[in-house]
Design a protein around this motif. Structure first.
Motif, PDB file in Angstrom:
ATOM      1  N   LEU A  57       0.840  -1.205   0.000  1.00 36.90           N
ATOM      2  CA  LEU A  57       0.000   0.000   0.000  1.00 36.90           C
ATOM      3  C   LEU A  57       0.870   1.249   0.000  1.00 36.90           C
ATOM      4  CD1 LEU A  57      -2.773   1.442   0.272  1.00 36.90           C
ATOM      5  CD2 LEU A  57      -2.478   1.260   2.758  1.00 36.90           C
ATOM      6  N   TYR A  58       1.881   1.249   0.872  1.00 37.91           N
ATOM      7  CA  TYR A  58       2.794   2.395   0.936  1.00 37.91           C
ATOM      8  C   TYR A  58       3.456   2.607  -0.433  1.00 37.91           C
ATOM      9  CZ  TYR A  58       6.703   5.406   2.051  1.00 37.91           C
ATOM     10  OH  TYR A  58       7.590   6.444   2.040  1.00 37.91           O
ATOM     11  N   ASN A  59       3.952   1.513  -1.000  1.00 36.22           N
ATOM     12  CA  ASN A  59       4.671   1.638  -2.271  1.00 36.22           C
ATOM     13  C   ASN A  59       3.770   2.177  -3.381  1.00 36.22           C
ATOM     14  OD1 ASN A  59       6.927   0.689  -0.958  1.00 36.22           O
ATOM     15  ND2 ASN A  59       6.556  -1.447  -1.544  1.00 36.22           N
ATOM     16  N   ARG A  60       2.511   1.764  -3.345  1.00 32.35           N
ATOM     17  CA  ARG A  60       1.560   2.217  -4.362  1.00 32.35           C
ATOM     18  C   ARG A  60       1.267   3.713  -4.202  1.00 32.35           C
ATOM     19  NH1 ARG A  60      -4.481   0.372  -3.826  1.00 32.35           N
ATOM     20  NH2 ARG A  60      -3.590  -1.682  -3.509  1.00 32.35           N
ATOM     21  N   LEU A  61       0.968   4.143  -2.974  1.00 26.43           N
ATOM     22  CA  LEU A  61       0.570   5.545  -2.751  1.00 26.43           C
ATOM     23  C   LEU A  61       1.772   6.485  -2.829  1.00 26.43           C
ATOM     24  CD1 LEU A  61      -1.930   5.179   0.253  1.00 26.43           C
ATOM     25  CD2 LEU A  61      -2.477   5.378  -2.170  1.00 26.43           C
ATOM     26  N   ALA A  62       2.891   6.064  -2.245  1.00 26.50           N
ATOM     27  CA  ALA A  62       4.052   6.958  -2.175  1.00 26.50           C
ATOM     28  C   ALA A  62       4.681   7.186  -3.541  1.00 26.50           C
ATOM     29  CB  ALA A  62       5.081   6.410  -1.192  1.00 26.50           C
ATOM     30  N   ALA A  63       4.323   6.341  -4.519  1.00 23.18           N
ATOM     31  CA  ALA A  63       4.799   6.571  -5.882  1.00 23.18           C
ATOM     32  C   ALA A  63       4.119   7.802  -6.475  1.00 23.18           C
ATOM     33  CB  ALA A  63       4.507   5.345  -6.744  1.00 23.18           C
ATOM     34  N   ILE A  64       2.984   8.182  -5.919  1.00 18.56           N
ATOM     35  CA  ILE A  64       2.200   9.290  -6.482  1.00 18.56           C
ATOM     36  C   ILE A  64       2.300  10.549  -5.622  1.00 18.56           C
ATOM     37  CG2 ILE A  64      -0.181  10.023  -6.991  1.00 18.56           C
ATOM     38  CD1 ILE A  64      -0.524   6.966  -7.794  1.00 18.56           C
ATOM     39  N   VAL A  65       2.326  10.366  -4.299  1.00 18.61           N
ATOM     40  CA  VAL A  65       2.363  11.526  -3.408  1.00 18.61           C
ATOM     41  C   VAL A  65       3.322  11.218  -2.250  1.00 18.61           C
ATOM     42  CG1 VAL A  65       0.247  10.737  -2.232  1.00 18.61           C
ATOM     43  CG2 VAL A  65       0.894  13.126  -2.074  1.00 18.61           C
ATOM     44  N   PRO A  66       4.169  12.192  -1.851  1.00 16.83           N
ATOM     45  CA  PRO A  66       5.131  11.884  -0.777  1.00 16.83           C
ATOM     46  C   PRO A  66       4.443  11.608   0.558  1.00 16.83           C
ATOM     47  CG  PRO A  66       5.232  14.220  -1.388  1.00 16.83           C
ATOM     48  CD  PRO A  66       4.315  13.556  -2.366  1.00 16.83           C
ATOM     49  N   LEU A  67       4.717  10.439   1.126  1.00 13.43           N
ATOM     50  CA  LEU A  67       4.102  10.053   2.404  1.00 13.43           C
ATOM     51  C   LEU A  67       5.182   9.579   3.365  1.00 13.43           C
ATOM     52  CD1 LEU A  67       1.059   7.892   1.212  1.00 13.43           C
ATOM     53  CD2 LEU A  67       0.997  10.261   2.010  1.00 13.43           C
ATOM     54  N   GLN A  68       4.937   9.782   4.666  1.00 11.05           N
ATOM     55  CA  GLN A  68       5.838   9.243   5.685  1.00 11.05           C
ATOM     56  C   GLN A  68       5.552   7.747   5.878  1.00 11.05           C
ATOM     57  OE1 GLN A  68       8.143  11.421   7.161  1.00 11.05           O
ATOM     58  NE2 GLN A  68       7.320  12.735   5.564  1.00 11.05           N
ATOM     59  N   ALA A 224       4.342  20.286   5.524  1.00  9.36           N
ATOM     60  CA  ALA A 224       3.607  19.300   6.338  1.00  9.36           C
ATOM     61  C   ALA A 224       4.073  17.890   5.988  1.00  9.36           C
ATOM     62  CB  ALA A 224       2.117  19.422   6.078  1.00  9.36           C
ATOM     63  N   LYS A 225       3.872  16.969   6.943  1.00  2.00           N
ATOM     64  CA  LYS A 225       4.110  15.553   6.680  1.00  2.00           C
ATOM     65  C   LYS A 225       2.747  14.859   6.657  1.00  2.00           C
ATOM     66  CE  LYS A 225       8.418  15.488   9.247  1.00  2.00           C
ATOM     67  NZ  LYS A 225       8.783  15.385  10.657  1.00  2.00           N
ATOM     68  N   VAL A 226       2.641  13.826   5.816  1.00  2.00           N
ATOM     69  CA  VAL A 226       1.352  13.140   5.703  1.00  2.00           C
ATOM     70  C   VAL A 226       1.559  11.625   5.789  1.00  2.00           C
ATOM     71  CG1 VAL A 226      -0.703  12.785   4.275  1.00  2.00           C
ATOM     72  CG2 VAL A 226       0.455  14.992   4.232  1.00  2.00           C
ATOM     73  N   SER A 227       0.704  10.981   6.585  1.00  4.27           N
ATOM     74  CA  SER A 227       0.673   9.524   6.657  1.00  4.27           C
ATOM     75  C   SER A 227      -0.767   9.056   6.502  1.00  4.27           C
ATOM     76  CB  SER A 227       1.237   9.038   7.998  1.00  4.27           C
ATOM     77  OG  SER A 227       2.623   9.340   8.066  1.00  4.27           O
ATOM     78  N   VAL A 228      -0.919   7.756   6.233  1.00  8.03           N
ATOM     79  CA  VAL A 228      -2.226   7.210   5.909  1.00  8.03           C
ATOM     80  C   VAL A 228      -2.459   5.924   6.685  1.00  8.03           C
ATOM     81  CG1 VAL A 228      -3.467   6.034   4.040  1.00  8.03           C
ATOM     82  CG2 VAL A 228      -2.360   8.239   3.586  1.00  8.03           C
ATOM     83  N   LEU A 229      -3.673   5.798   7.230  1.00  5.00           N
ATOM     84  CA  LEU A 229      -4.076   4.552   7.904  1.00  5.00           C
ATOM     85  C   LEU A 229      -5.492   4.190   7.483  1.00  5.00           C
ATOM     86  CD1 LEU A 229      -3.917   2.372  10.237  1.00  5.00           C
ATOM     87  CD2 LEU A 229      -4.912   4.132  11.702  1.00  5.00           C
ATOM     88  N   ALA A 230      -5.672   2.951   7.010  1.00  3.92           N
ATOM     89  CA  ALA A 230      -7.013   2.494   6.657  1.00  3.92           C
ATOM     90  C   ALA A 230      -7.373   1.266   7.497  1.00  3.92           C
ATOM     91  CB  ALA A 230      -7.075   2.140   5.180  1.00  3.92           C
ATOM     92  N   MET A 231      -8.681   1.064   7.694  1.00  6.83           N
ATOM     93  CA  MET A 231      -9.112  -0.154   8.383  1.00  6.83           C
ATOM     94  C   MET A 231      -8.816  -1.383   7.515  1.00  6.83           C
ATOM     95  SD  MET A 231     -12.785   1.097   9.771  1.00  6.83           S
ATOM     96  CE  MET A 231     -12.942   2.406  10.994  1.00  6.83           C
ATOM     97  N   ALA A 232      -8.978  -1.221   6.187  1.00  9.73           N
ATOM     98  CA  ALA A 232      -8.753  -2.362   5.296  1.00  9.73           C
ATOM     99  C   ALA A 232      -8.222  -1.874   3.955  1.00  9.73           C
ATOM    100  CB  ALA A 232     -10.039  -3.136   5.086  1.00  9.73           C
ATOM    101  N   VAL A 233      -7.539  -2.775   3.275  1.00  7.42           N
ATOM    102  CA  VAL A 233      -6.991  -2.434   1.951  1.00  7.42           C
ATOM    103  C   VAL A 233      -7.329  -3.557   0.966  1.00  7.42           C
ATOM    104  CG1 VAL A 233      -4.711  -3.440   2.492  1.00  7.42           C
ATOM    105  CG2 VAL A 233      -4.919  -1.703   0.686  1.00  7.42           C
ATOM    106  N   VAL A 234      -7.629  -3.147  -0.252  1.00  2.00           N
ATOM    107  CA  VAL A 234      -7.813  -4.099  -1.345  1.00  2.00           C
ATOM    108  C   VAL A 234      -6.481  -4.175  -2.077  1.00  2.00           C
ATOM    109  CG1 VAL A 234      -9.092  -4.603  -3.471  1.00  2.00           C
ATOM    110  CG2 VAL A 234     -10.228  -3.389  -1.587  1.00  2.00           C
ATOM    111  N   LEU A 235      -5.857  -5.328  -2.055  1.00  2.00           N
ATOM    112  CA  LEU A 235      -4.556  -5.437  -2.746  1.00  2.00           C
ATOM    113  C   LEU A 235      -4.737  -6.042  -4.134  1.00  2.00           C
ATOM    114  CD1 LEU A 235      -2.028  -6.614  -0.032  1.00  2.00           C
ATOM    115  CD2 LEU A 235      -2.317  -4.326  -0.980  1.00  2.00           C
TER     116      LEU A 235
END
Ligand code: ZN
Length: 235
Positions: A57-68, A224-235
């Motif tokens: 999930l991190y690799n997918r999102l961080a490729a598009i927007v900078p995330l911690q 700002a720094k941004v991080s993401v947390l979800a209850m569930a992920v579709v891989l």
């Protein structure tokens, strides 16, 4: 045991017989030590056990927007207990699911010794009309409990949604991204210079909505720094 405690226990037993607590997923009567879910349904749910800064999930999102960090608690299971829990939270007002998910998050972070210094926890905002129709934001109880656990402010009015986007469910990834681009705004960005935001959501599918939220924050508050947390992920 004191008379009062005996009375209280007896009262609880009577209540349990009159109004047994049932598993939110399969409807079986719960044992006293079980909370919302029976043991069987709980064990059917798959924890991602992700490393928060190195996972699909991190690799997918961080490729598009900078995330911690970016992580999710469970793998989404179509027609399974995770999907059912989130459905009841979103559409049947079962905000107690939010409390349970916050408990899971605390355990997960503790097990990973993962204790980053977030400044704000914010939900993916609902458009006010949608929130009015639903009657609540399904992230409120989850976010408030996380805020309590981590000693962080939970804020629903920091990031706002001012375009009521059409449903995302039948769109492709590119269409979803297009659909939510520019839908969000931070009314007072100068207040948040240098802060670390944790954006929370129920299910991340393509991630287009949460990417748009993160992009808005970074555009309006460049340090700002941004991080993401979800209850569930579709891989
Ligand atoms: Zn069950």
């Amino acid at each position: 045991m004191s008379l009062l405690r005996l009375f209280k226990r007896g009262y609880q037993d009577v209540l349990n017989i009159l109004y047994p607590r049932l598993c939110i997923n399969c409807g079986r009567v719960l044992y006293p030590h079980e909370d919302l879910l029976c043991h069987h349904c709980l064990s059917s749910m798959t924890l991602t056990n992700f490393n928060p800064s190195d996972n699909p999930l991190y690799n997918r999102l961080a490729a598009i927007v900078p995330l911690q960090y970016a992580t999710a608690l469970f793998l989404f299971d179509q027609h399974g207990a995770v999907q059912n829990l989130i459905h009841r939270l979103k559409y049947q007002g079962r905000q107690d699911v939010g409390k349970l998910m916050a408990d899971f998050t605390k355990n997960y972070f503790d097990e990973k010794s993962f204790h980053p210094a977030f400044d704000y926890i914010i939900p993916v905002p609902l458009h006010p009309e949608k929130q009015k129709k639903r009657g609540y934001n399904q992230m409120t109880v989850f976010g408030e409990n996380l805020g309590n656990y981590f000693g962080v402010i939970y804020g629903e009015n920091i990031l706002l949604r001012y375009i009521n986007t059409s449903s995302q469910t039948k769109k492709t990834a590119a269409q979803r991204r297009q659909n939510v681009a520019g839908a969000f705004v931070i009314p007072n960005p100068e207040k948040y210079s240098g802060k670390h935001f944790l954006i929370i959501d129920d299910v991340i599918t393509t991630g287009a909505t949460i990417e748009a939220c993160a992009e808005t924050i970074i555009k309006q508050v460049p340090d700002a720094k941004v991080s993401v947390l979800a209850m569930a992920v579709v891989l």
